[in-house]
Design an enzyme around this catalytic site. Sequence first.
Site, PDB file in Angstrom:
ATOM      1  N   SER A   1      20.571 -25.956 -13.104  1.00 36.84           N
ATOM      2  CA  SER A   1      21.017 -26.249 -14.470  1.00 36.84           C
ATOM      3  C   SER A   1      20.025 -27.185 -15.133  1.00 36.84           C
ATOM      4  O   SER A   1      19.385 -28.010 -14.463  1.00 36.84           O
ATOM      5  CB  SER A   1      22.396 -26.913 -14.453  1.00 36.84           C
ATOM      6  OG  SER A   1      22.765 -27.350 -15.759  1.00 36.84           O
TER       7      SER A   1
ATOM      8  N   TYR B   1      28.334 -32.910 -11.206  1.00 37.86           N
ATOM      9  CA  TYR B   1      27.656 -31.653 -11.536  1.00 37.86           C
ATOM     10  C   TYR B   1      26.158 -31.860 -11.683  1.00 37.86           C
ATOM     11  O   TYR B   1      25.360 -31.151 -11.066  1.00 37.86           O
ATOM     12  CB  TYR B   1      28.243 -31.070 -12.821  1.00 37.86           C
ATOM     13  CG  TYR B   1      27.610 -29.764 -13.237  1.00 37.86           C
ATOM     14  CD1 TYR B   1      27.921 -28.582 -12.569  1.00 37.86           C
ATOM     15  CD2 TYR B   1      26.708 -29.706 -14.295  1.00 37.86           C
ATOM     16  CE1 TYR B   1      27.344 -27.377 -12.937  1.00 37.86           C
ATOM     17  CE2 TYR B   1      26.124 -28.511 -14.674  1.00 37.86           C
ATOM     18  CZ  TYR B   1      26.449 -27.345 -13.999  1.00 37.86           C
ATOM     19  OH  TYR B   1      25.870 -26.157 -14.375  1.00 37.86           O
TER      20      TYR B   1
END
Length: 253
Positions: free
Chosen positions: A143, A157
């Site tokens: 990401s 995350y």
Amino acid sequence: MTLFSVEGKTVVVTGGSRGIGRMIAAGFVRAGATVYISSRKAAEAEKTAAELGCVAVPADLSTEDGAAALVEAVSARESRLDVLVNNAGATWGAPLEEYPEAAFDKLWGINVKGVFGLTRRFLPLLRAAATPGDPARVINVGSVDGIRVPAMETYAYSATKAAVHMLTRHLAQRLAADSITVNAIAPGPFESKMMAFALNDPATRSAIESHVPLGRIGTPEDMAGTAIFLASRAGAYLTGTVIPVDGGITAHG
């Protein structure tokens, strides 16, 4: 074989029933690959497989039993695996003072340990497909939030996605001698369940688009195209890379 062909290749896409995983799986199916998708929810996996024309293998990859079941199901039908796409993942957002330690345990388990464990389990099939001129490929989905600090409070995350990027480099170094490349895609904003809370609100969507130098949300073709490139002859000499597919967000700062 043409430069960007993946026709005839065998591909596994985890978390392939929706979002980015579905985009990648659909791209490979359209390009002539044999595709297996996994998802924790059997009904979703079967529905997507029927729509795309691929094979569904329900599996909870946060557990060792789930990972083993996926590998066994694919091994029962295939003698080699050309491409493994480790896409399955989760996120968790909460204010700093309220952020639970359990979030780190859950996300470490699926986002990092899941990638490592499944890659290791699939090594016999990946090695069976690998040649110096046409390596087997592992594609991890990281990401942009593992590259730059996100605006949202998603501490576990961002930390686990940064770990995915480093794990990608480490595995790439180790597996190069086996003619297996390992690369990561770091997506920016795409239509997915993970982003739905933001993109479904017109004002928030507009704000997100305004921070993307190219001025738009990513499309399925943007995501599938990058994965197909990495899996084709065109991407055979890349390993240990993290490719931001983000409309210029990480380059912009």
